[in-house]
Design an enzyme around this catalytic site. Structure first.
Site, PDB file in Angstrom:
ATOM      1  N   SER A 128       0.848  -1.194   0.000  1.00  0.00           N
ATOM      2  CA  SER A 128       0.000   0.000   0.000  1.00  0.00           C
ATOM      3  C   SER A 128       0.885   1.246   0.000  1.00  0.00           C
ATOM      4  CB  SER A 128      -0.940  -0.001   1.202  1.00  0.00           C
ATOM      5  OG  SER A 128      -0.203  -0.067   2.397  1.00  0.00           O
ATOM      6  N   ASP A 173       9.043  -3.049  -4.251  1.00  0.00           N
ATOM      7  CA  ASP A 173       7.647  -2.590  -4.235  1.00  0.00           C
ATOM      8  C   ASP A 173       7.449  -1.391  -5.159  1.00  0.00           C
ATOM      9  OD1 ASP A 173       7.710  -4.465  -2.292  1.00  0.00           O
ATOM     10  OD2 ASP A 173       7.293  -3.117  -0.626  1.00  0.00           O
TER      11      ASP A 173
HETATM   12  C1  GLA Z   1       8.867  -5.283   1.959  1.00  0.00           C
HETATM   13  C2  GLA Z   1       9.906  -4.304   1.401  1.00  0.00           C
HETATM   14  C3  GLA Z   1      10.539  -4.845   0.118  1.00  0.00           C
HETATM   15  C4  GLA Z   1      11.032  -6.279   0.294  1.00  0.00           C
HETATM   16  C5  GLA Z   1       9.960  -7.145   0.950  1.00  0.00           C
HETATM   17  C6  GLA Z   1      10.458  -8.525   1.293  1.00  0.00           C
HETATM   18  O1  GLA Z   1       7.777  -5.360   1.095  1.00  0.00           O
HETATM   19  O2  GLA Z   1       9.326  -3.056   1.154  1.00  0.00           O
HETATM   20  O3  GLA Z   1      11.572  -4.003  -0.302  1.00  0.00           O
HETATM   21  O4  GLA Z   1      12.232  -6.309   1.005  1.00  0.00           O
HETATM   22  O5  GLA Z   1       9.457  -6.566   2.140  1.00  0.00           O
HETATM   23  O6  GLA Z   1      10.758  -9.227   0.138  1.00  0.00           O
END
Ligand code: GLA
Length: 387
Positions: A128, A173
């Site tokens: 999100s 993300d």
């Molecule tokens: C969160 C972080 C990502 C990644 C994941 C685990 O979503 O924002 O950068 O490290 O955890 O894969």
């Protein structure tokens, strides 16, 4: 779906008593495989999804930024000049931070009135925060008539999350949310930041199931995993000077220092190394339509995250275990940082409706928790436009 561009446009008109001139809409993401590898410069295989954040705005010339968040029915107002990270990190940090980061990257911006709403469940491991950051940057880009690439946007969004929100996340993300494409997953090399588009197999869908658990310890544990890996890496680097990050380490190298690093660092690094191998293999299998191999690698990934990286929890394990026994599901694992949030499941499309209701019922029976199980569609990343 609660929000849409239309609904947030109506809200904007009510709050700011004028019409917005630009819009931006960015996806949440589901990570198919490649967990806790991005900050080791490794590989990840996420896709942007159709749970999204929607923003509309009109420009200002006075250096003031006003943001109305429909999910909190609240407005923040800041002067861009001299803007600093807030003492307390909350929704205001995730919405103002991207503009701070945008200006910090040397891009022009003279202020705006913005309204934002998100359909991505907060804290559920479906990004999100990245979808909010990226949609804010879609507004900055469109209002300032700049033309950054989707990768530029992801880098600026990550800087906001790292330095304005103080979350030491990797780039996965923000890249998925910005660069995603319809019906495709992205194999991202988090060192070179190159992406390979991986077609999603026809007849198979991704289903996300919410454990209903939100562990507040997630942020602290996330940073702790990085420290545990770093400690082990120092010993490895002293024996193999060419090595810089876990991405460069082979299983043989790791085994050769086993008696010189802690048992915890050993397991953490074993996850990082094995997960990279699984991710590149899974991308090839996914593209070739070999969903059974992809699913098997997803199950292995979950085991490694639960046992070696220790970022699962009982509820996520229960969801994965139940899902694996339901017809039509070939792979299930936690997705995102872990410690709660959602699982991702690879399910035959003809079995998907039954899968969703059976998983919901059986999880409720096992845990007492009413879960939300939904099909998510691989979607475009950031979309922007003018009214
Ligand atoms: C969160 C972080 C990502 C990644 C994941 C685990 O979503 O924002 O950068 O490290 O955890 O894969």
């Amino acid at each position: 779906m609660r929000h849409s561009l239309d609904s947030i446009t109506d809200k904007f008109k009510q709050v700011f008593a004028t019409n917005p001139t630009v819009w931006a809409d960015a996806g949440g993401r589901v990570n198919i495989i490649g967990e806790h590898t991005d900050y080791h410069d490794g590989f990840v295989l996420p896709t942007a999804i159709d749970l999204r954040s929607y923003a509309v705005a009109s420009g200002r010339e006075d250096g003031i930024l006003r943001i109305y968040a429909a999910d909190y029915d609240s407005t923040v107002e800041v002067a861009l000049e001299g803007l600093e990270p807030f003492q307390q990190v909350d929704w205001r940090s995730y919405t103002c931070g991207p503009f701070w980061s945008w200006i910090g990257a040397g891009r022009p911006f003279s202020g705006a009135d913005v309204a934002i709403a998100s359909n991505v469940p907060s804290g559920g491991g479906l990004s999100s925060s990245a979808s909010i950051e990226v949609s804010m940057l879609g507004i900055a880009k469109t209002l300032s008539c700049e033309n950054p690439s989707c990768l530029d946007i992801a880098i600026i969004a990550r800087a906001a999350e790292n330095h304005f929100c103080h979350v030491p996340c990797g780039i996965m993300d923000q890249m998925a949310s910005s660069c995603g494409q319809k019906d495709k997953a992205l194999l991202i090399d988090c060192r070179s930041l190159e992406t390979r588009l991986v077609a999603t197999p026809t007849n198979w869908v991704l289903v996300v199931a919410d454990s209903g658990v939100r562990h507040s310890l997630a942020a602290g544990e996330y940073a702790k995993r990085q420290v545990e890996c770093k400690t082990g890496m120092e010993t490895i680097i002293s024996s193999y000077p060419d090595v810089k990050v876990a991405r460069d380490v082979s299983m043989d190298m790791l085994n050769s220092v086993k008696d010189r690093i802690s048992e915890v660092s050993f397991r953490r690094l074993r996850h990082a190394i094995s997960e990279n191998e699984r991710t590149t293999k899974a991308a090839d299998a996914f593209e070739a339509g070999d969903v059974h191999l992809t699913g098997q690698l997803m199950r292995q990934s979950h085991q490694s995250l639960a046992k070696d990286y220790e970022v699962s929890c009982q509820e996520l394990d229960t969801l994965v275990q139940i899902a694996s026994g339901i017809e039509g599901c070939v792979g299930a694992r936690l997705t995102g940082a872990g410690f709660g949030g959602n699982t991702v499941n690879l399910v035959h499309k003809d079995a998907a409706d039954n899968f969703c209701s059976e998983l919901k019922a059986k999880y409720h029976k096992a845990s007492g928790i009413e879960t939300i199980v939904r099909i998510v569609r691989p979607s475009a990343g950031l979309l922007t436009g003018r009214f």
